[in-house]
Design an enzyme around this catalytic site. Structure first.
Site, PDB file in Angstrom:
ATOM      1  N   ASN A   1       0.833  -1.347  -0.143  1.00  0.00           N
ATOM      2  CA  ASN A   1      -0.009   0.094   0.081  1.00  0.00           C
ATOM      3  C   ASN A   1       0.883   1.429  -0.093  1.00  0.00           C
ATOM      4  O   ASN A   1       0.318   2.259  -0.479  1.00  0.00           O
ATOM      5  CB  ASN A   1      -1.058  -0.066   1.121  1.00  0.00           C
ATOM      6  CG  ASN A   1      -0.252  -0.323   2.544  1.00  0.00           C
ATOM      7  OD1 ASN A   1       0.359  -1.129   2.686  1.00  0.00           O
ATOM      8  ND2 ASN A   1      -0.210   0.683   3.423  1.00  0.00           N
TER       9      ASN A   1
ATOM     10  N   GLN B   1      -4.818  -3.957  -1.959  1.00  0.00           N
ATOM     11  CA  GLN B   1      -4.428  -3.116  -2.906  1.00  0.00           C
ATOM     12  C   GLN B   1      -4.210  -3.769  -4.260  1.00  0.00           C
ATOM     13  O   GLN B   1      -3.997  -2.857  -5.405  1.00  0.00           O
ATOM     14  CB  GLN B   1      -3.272  -2.427  -2.446  1.00  0.00           C
ATOM     15  CG  GLN B   1      -3.314  -1.606  -1.321  1.00  0.00           C
ATOM     16  CD  GLN B   1      -4.044  -0.198  -1.345  1.00  0.00           C
ATOM     17  OE1 GLN B   1      -4.490   0.116  -2.414  1.00  0.00           O
ATOM     18  NE2 GLN B   1      -4.207   0.265  -0.139  1.00  0.00           N
TER      19      GLN B   1
ATOM     20  N   ALA C   1     -13.893  -3.067   0.503  1.00  0.00           N
ATOM     21  CA  ALA C   1     -14.822  -2.432  -0.470  1.00  0.00           C
ATOM     22  C   ALA C   1     -14.360  -1.044  -0.842  1.00  0.00           C
ATOM     23  O   ALA C   1     -14.409  -0.534  -1.887  1.00  0.00           O
ATOM     24  CB  ALA C   1     -16.273  -2.541  -0.027  1.00  0.00           C
ATOM     25  N   HIS C   2     -13.782  -0.280   0.272  1.00  0.00           N
ATOM     26  CA  HIS C   2     -13.519   1.111   0.085  1.00  0.00           C
ATOM     27  C   HIS C   2     -12.406   1.430  -0.658  1.00  0.00           C
ATOM     28  O   HIS C   2     -12.035   2.576  -0.754  1.00  0.00           O
ATOM     29  CB  HIS C   2     -13.760   1.766   1.655  1.00  0.00           C
ATOM     30  CG  HIS C   2     -12.327   1.850   2.471  1.00  0.00           C
ATOM     31  ND1 HIS C   2     -11.466   2.750   2.712  1.00  0.00           N
ATOM     32  CD2 HIS C   2     -12.073   0.691   3.255  1.00  0.00           C
ATOM     33  CE1 HIS C   2     -10.487   2.408   3.356  1.00  0.00           C
ATOM     34  NE2 HIS C   2     -10.845   1.047   3.832  1.00  0.00           N
TER      35      HIS C   2
ATOM     36  N   CYS D   1      -3.528   4.582   6.924  1.00  0.00           N
ATOM     37  CA  CYS D   1      -4.233   3.445   7.744  1.00  0.00           C
ATOM     38  C   CYS D   1      -3.435   3.550   9.120  1.00  0.00           C
ATOM     39  O   CYS D   1      -3.744   3.171  10.195  1.00  0.00           O
ATOM     40  CB  CYS D   1      -3.957   2.348   7.512  1.00  0.00           C
ATOM     41  SG  CYS D   1      -4.979   2.020   5.680  1.00  0.00           S
TER      42      CYS D   1
HETATM   43  N1  PLP Z   1      -4.406  -4.114   3.985  1.00  0.00           N
HETATM   44  C1  PLP Z   1      -3.984  -2.974   3.189  1.00  0.00           C
HETATM   45  C2  PLP Z   1      -2.776  -3.634   2.201  1.00  0.00           C
HETATM   46  C3  PLP Z   1      -4.515  -1.788   3.216  1.00  0.00           C
HETATM   47  O1  PLP Z   1      -3.978  -0.913   2.234  1.00  0.00           O
HETATM   48  C4  PLP Z   1      -5.598  -1.350   4.171  1.00  0.00           C
HETATM   49  C5  PLP Z   1      -6.003   0.090   4.004  1.00  0.00           C
HETATM   50  O2  PLP Z   1      -5.199   0.808   3.681  1.00  0.00           O
HETATM   51  C6  PLP Z   1      -5.986  -2.318   4.935  1.00  0.00           C
HETATM   52  C7  PLP Z   1      -5.402  -3.777   4.779  1.00  0.00           C
HETATM   53  C8  PLP Z   1      -7.132  -2.085   5.922  1.00  0.00           C
HETATM   54  O3  PLP Z   1      -8.326  -2.127   5.161  1.00  0.00           O
HETATM   55  P1  PLP Z   1      -9.828  -1.645   6.094  1.00  0.00           P
HETATM   56  O4  PLP Z   1      -9.517  -0.184   6.070  1.00  0.00           O
HETATM   57  O5  PLP Z   1     -10.870  -2.450   5.297  1.00  0.00           O
HETATM   58  O6  PLP Z   1      -9.505  -2.257   7.492  1.00  0.00           O
END
Ligand code: PLP
Length: 373
Positions: free
Chosen positions: A145, A175, A196-197, A319
């Site tokens: 990410n 991703q 989903a987002h 995140c």
């Molecule tokens: N894994 C990866 C590679 C991400 O980029 C993200 C969010 O940026 C997540 C997991 C977490 O996703 P969620 O927001 O649905 O918890």
């Protein structure tokens, strides 16, 4: 406003927004009900599951809806390993939902972390050297990410299974999904997470592939929804939004070639305009993510100025709430001074060439503010 932080989250597509509204205000019934209207909602959710499963190359009854990818990743990390004598292997490039969770489990299991190459992929040989009879689970990110670096999941999984056929493999495909061809049969993994987002669907809904025959004690128990794997009234508007976001995407081959061209356009423009710029995303990385460091600039200051002028870009991972130095870049050997000048640009399916050109102009136009550090 030009929004180029799509690895953090994406705009909900019009079709997904319609579905969210419809299943919140019209067909809002609890799909656990036995009356006709509830059964119709259940059927709609099962159609959504079957469709998403087909796009992933798995069976509908191998796909479970969860509240977010973070929950799905926690579920696998916390439940897939049964014996306390076992080892979990992750990579240094994992998202915090895997990395932090694995670190919290250190008192229960052995944890080994495979290092990254300078391009941000896992160092495969070092990873394989960590696989032995005690390794119960390997968790690795499909597309990073921060940098877009792609791990060759199929090849890595094959080697892991050869070294230890009982070892389970989880890939975090958040991703990768809809941005790379993903076929779970050929990837050979036991678990795969999507959210989903990140694909123009709503926040608060994700799906976890669990290979048929694998039993996991639920993390969230109660009414037995999702075949007992994840209790709690199903987020029907979210699931239907997710489904409609994916269903109405343009052809992936067309989108990928458009994003590859935009990726090259952005790199060329930035390289022409900014002497000393350093790219951390290799040319074989996901075309959707471009990470780079600007000489002398403090990225945080620059991104604040840019956002006031109408351009939103990413800084490390959105995140992560932690203020610590970017773990992934630092594991790739990027020096601290460059990490301070790091910007992540991430494209969406609707990003235009005009937006890319304006973004490059705006970034280069603000560089005069920064003297040599
Ligand atoms: N894994 C990866 C590679 C991400 O980029 C993200 C969010 O940026 C997540 C997991 C977490 O996703 P969620 O927001 O649905 O918890």
């Amino acid at each position: 406003m030009i929004y180029l932080d799509n690895a953090a989250t994406t705009r909900v597509s019009p079709e997904a927004a319609d579905a969210l509204l419809h299943y919140s205000t019209e067909e809002f019934y609890n799909m656990g009900g036995s009356y006709g209207a509830a059964v119709a909602v259940k059927n709609a959710v099962e159609d959504a599951r079957a469709y998403i499963a087909k796009t992933l190359g798995c069976a509908a009854d191998e796909l479970y809806f969860m509240s977010c990818a973070t929950e799905a990743n926690n579920f696998v990390l916390r439940r897939a390993v049964k014996s306390h004598k076992s080892k979990i292997v992750i990579t240094a490039g994992e998202h915090a939902s895997v990395y932090e969770t694995a670190n919290r489990l250190k008192s229960k299991y052995d944890l080994a972390v495979a290092p990254l190459t300078n391009e941000g992929r896992v160092d495969k040989e070092r990873l394989f050297s960590l696989i032995d009879k005690s390794t119960a689970l390997v968790s690795l990110i499909h597309v990073n990410n921060e940098t877009g670096a792609i791990n060759e999941i199929a090849e890595i999984t094959r080697r892991i299974k050869r070294l230890n056929p009982d070892c389970l493999v989880h890939a975090d495909g958040v991703q990768a999904y809809t941005k790379l061809p993903v076929n779970l049969k050929s990837l050979g993994v036991d678990f795969y997470t999507v959210s989903a987002h990140k694909v123009n669907g709503p926040k608060g809904v994700a799906a976890l592939f669990i290979r048929k025959g694998i039993s996991l004690n639920p993390l969230v128990s109660g009414g037995g929804q999702e075949d007992g794997r994840r209790s709690g009234t199903e987020n029907v508007p979210g699931i239907m939004g997710f489904y409609n976001a994916v269903k109405y995407k343009r052809d992936m081959v067309v989108r990928l070639s458009e994003k590859r061209n935009q990726n090259v356009l952005l790199r060329n423009l930035l390289s022409e305009k900014i002497a000393g710029i350093k790219f951390h995303s290799g040319e074989d990385a996901s075309p959707y993510i471009i990470s780079f460091s600007l000489p002398y600039a403090r990225a945080e200051v620059l991104s604040n100025i840019l956002s006031e002028k109408g351009l939103i870009v990413g800084l490390g991972s959105a995140c992560s709430q932690s203020k610590e130095i970017n773990r992934v870049l630092s594991e790739m050997g990027v020096p601290k001074s460059e990490i301070e000048g790091n910007i992540r640009i991430s494209l969406s399916d609707t990003t235009t060439d005009e937006e890319i050109i304006s973004a490059a102009d705006m970034i280069a136009g603000e560089m005069f503010r920064f003297g040599k550090r």
